[in-house]
Write a protein that holds these residues in place. Structure first.
Motif, short mmCIF file in Angstrom:
data_model
loop_
_atom_site.label_atom_id
_atom_site.label_comp_id
_atom_site.label_asym_id
_atom_site.label_seq_id
_atom_site.Cartn_x
_atom_site.Cartn_y
_atom_site.Cartn_z
N UNK A 1 0.84 -1.21 0.00
CA UNK A 1 0.00 0.00 0.00
C UNK A 1 0.87 1.25 0.00
N UNK A 2 0.71 2.08 -0.99
CA UNK A 2 1.46 3.34 -1.06
C UNK A 2 1.09 4.22 0.13
N UNK A 3 2.09 4.69 0.86
CA UNK A 3 1.84 5.60 1.97
C UNK A 3 1.43 4.94 3.27
N UNK A 4 1.57 3.61 3.37
CA UNK A 4 1.24 2.91 4.61
C UNK A 4 2.44 2.86 5.54
N UNK A 5 2.17 2.84 6.82
CA UNK A 5 3.25 2.68 7.81
C UNK A 5 3.18 1.28 8.39
N UNK A 6 4.31 0.82 8.91
CA UNK A 6 4.40 -0.51 9.53
C UNK A 6 5.26 -0.40 10.77
N UNK A 7 4.67 -0.78 11.91
CA UNK A 7 5.39 -0.70 13.18
C UNK A 7 5.02 -1.85 14.09
N UNK A 8 5.98 -2.23 14.93
CA UNK A 8 5.71 -3.17 16.01
C UNK A 8 4.97 -2.41 17.10
N UNK A 9 3.84 -2.95 17.56
CA UNK A 9 2.96 -2.23 18.48
C UNK A 9 3.67 -1.81 19.78
N UNK A 10 4.38 -2.69 20.46
CA UNK A 10 5.08 -2.24 21.68
C UNK A 10 6.08 -1.13 21.41
N UNK A 11 6.79 -1.19 20.27
CA UNK A 11 7.74 -0.13 19.94
C UNK A 11 7.02 1.19 19.69
#
Length: 375
Positions: free
Chosen positions: A266-276
């Motif tokens: 997805x263009x412009x999507x972010x991805x992160x580990x929830x606790x971080x």
């Protein structure tokens, strides 16, 4: 090649460091926005989700007469705000209250307070009032209670009074008092604005005189609340959470692999580990959470789990509000969103905030299902 290494959970480009041949997604944890005070003032308008709402687009539940009554009262309120302050026309102002030429504000309510449960359309009505009020956008302000206190923190009390005193209307969404100090601060601010002739409108899930129950023991707190509640005419809006009317249950969490793949696609999507991400929110002032999400088309989270403490939970509530305002879908793996907060939290003084966050994140999770289903 430089020997310097990026901080864990971030890269110099602000993208997630997950390995693979597909392009890496953006990362919220790599963002540390700086928001100038003038942006805080300029952004005091209804959020994008409510750009096009009007009284005519609010559909009252036929089984809830209080909803239709609220629309009528607010339409009359907006009409009354079209009259120039201090004019000697012989007409009475909104709610039958007259305005005199004297600088002192008239006695009695100077605004409306929309009280009701989650998802009955209070913010829709508040934004409709802002749009319907016949004044230039620069003379109308709209923001959440948290955003208002953040504005005072950025500008200082006296400058905030001067900035808002020339306004015709101040709309305050989600009026929930979490700190006795904020109670005194906002009570004093609104009193000064009422003296300057500013009309007030607010939403909350609790009647003004009941805001402090279950949070802070103290007669001092209730005394401040009672003085503040005198500025408003309270309107009860009954009804069922519209986000749950006839809609399917929130989707179950996806796998880490599904979330990661969707974020990369997805263009412009972010991805992160929830606790971080929770750790990162502790390092960013809540007034910047809106800027934290600038330009994002989706937020993807792996490893969602219950939040560990109240402070973390309240920060997550603010982020959920900003994402919901901006209609940013949230795709997640791990635990479902209705398990974010402990039973103790859901029975405590901030329970209304937590239930609101669950409701909003659930709605955004439904919106995010298309990211996984997309080819």
């Amino acid at each position: 090649m430089s020997s310097a290494s990026p901080a864990p959970g971030s890269t110099p480009s602000g993208r997630s460091p997950i390995s693979g041949t597909a392009p890496a997604a953006l990362s919220l944890c790599a963002r540390e926005p700086r928001v100038p005070a003038d942006r805080l003032v300029a952004e005091m308008v209804p959020p994008p989700r409510f750009d096009s709402v009007r009284f005519s687009t609010y559909l009252p539940d036929p089984n809830q007469p209080s909803q239709r009554e609220a629309v009528q009262v607010l339409e009359d309120f907006a009409t009354g705000l079209g009259e120039a302050p201090g004019t000697a026309t012989g007409r009475r102002g909104f709610f039958g209250l007259g305005r005199s030429r004297a600088p002192k504000a008239p006695a009695g309510p100077r605004g409306v307070y929309l009280d009701g449960g989650y998802g009955v359309g209070k913010t829709h009505l508040l934004a409709s009032l802002w749009h319907a009020t016949p004044a230039e956008p620069s003379r109308k302000a709209f923001g959440t209670f948290v955003e208002l206190t953040n504005l005072v923190g950025a500008l200082g009390f006296q400058q905030t009074v001067r900035t808002l005193s020339g306004h015709r209307l101040l709309c305050i969404d989600e009026f929930e008092l979490d700190d006795p100090g904020d109670t005194v601060l906002v009570s004093s601010l609104l009193a000064r604005l009422v003296e300057a002739g500013v009309a007030l409108a607010a939403t909350s899930n609790t009647l003004p005189g009941k805001l402090g129950e279950g949070r802070f023991a103290a007669a001092d707190f209730l005394r401040e609340i009672q003085g503040l509640s005198a500025h408003f005419r309270a309107l009860r809006i009954d009804g069922e959470d519209y986000r749950h009317r006839g809609l399917p249950e929130a989707p179950a969490p996806y796998s880490d692999e599904q979330v990661t793949r969707a974020a990369r696609a997805a263009e412009g999507a972010s991805l992160d580990d929830f606790p971080a991400l929770l750790d990162h929110l502790a390092r960013v002032h809540p007034s910047r959470y809106g800027a934290l999400t600038d330009g994002l088309t989706a937020v993807c989270l792996t490893g969602v789990r219950p939040v560990p403490d109240q402070s973390t939970a309240l920060r997550l509530v603010v982020l959920a509000d900003r994402l919901y305002d901006r209609e940013v879908p949230v795709l997640a793996s791990g635990q479902p969103f209705d398990r974010l907060f402990s039973e103790e939290m859901l029975k405590g003084g901030y329970r209304k905030k937590y239930f609101r966050a669950i409701s909003r994140l659930t709605a955004l999770a439904r919106d995010a299902a298309r990211l996984v289903d997309a080819p």
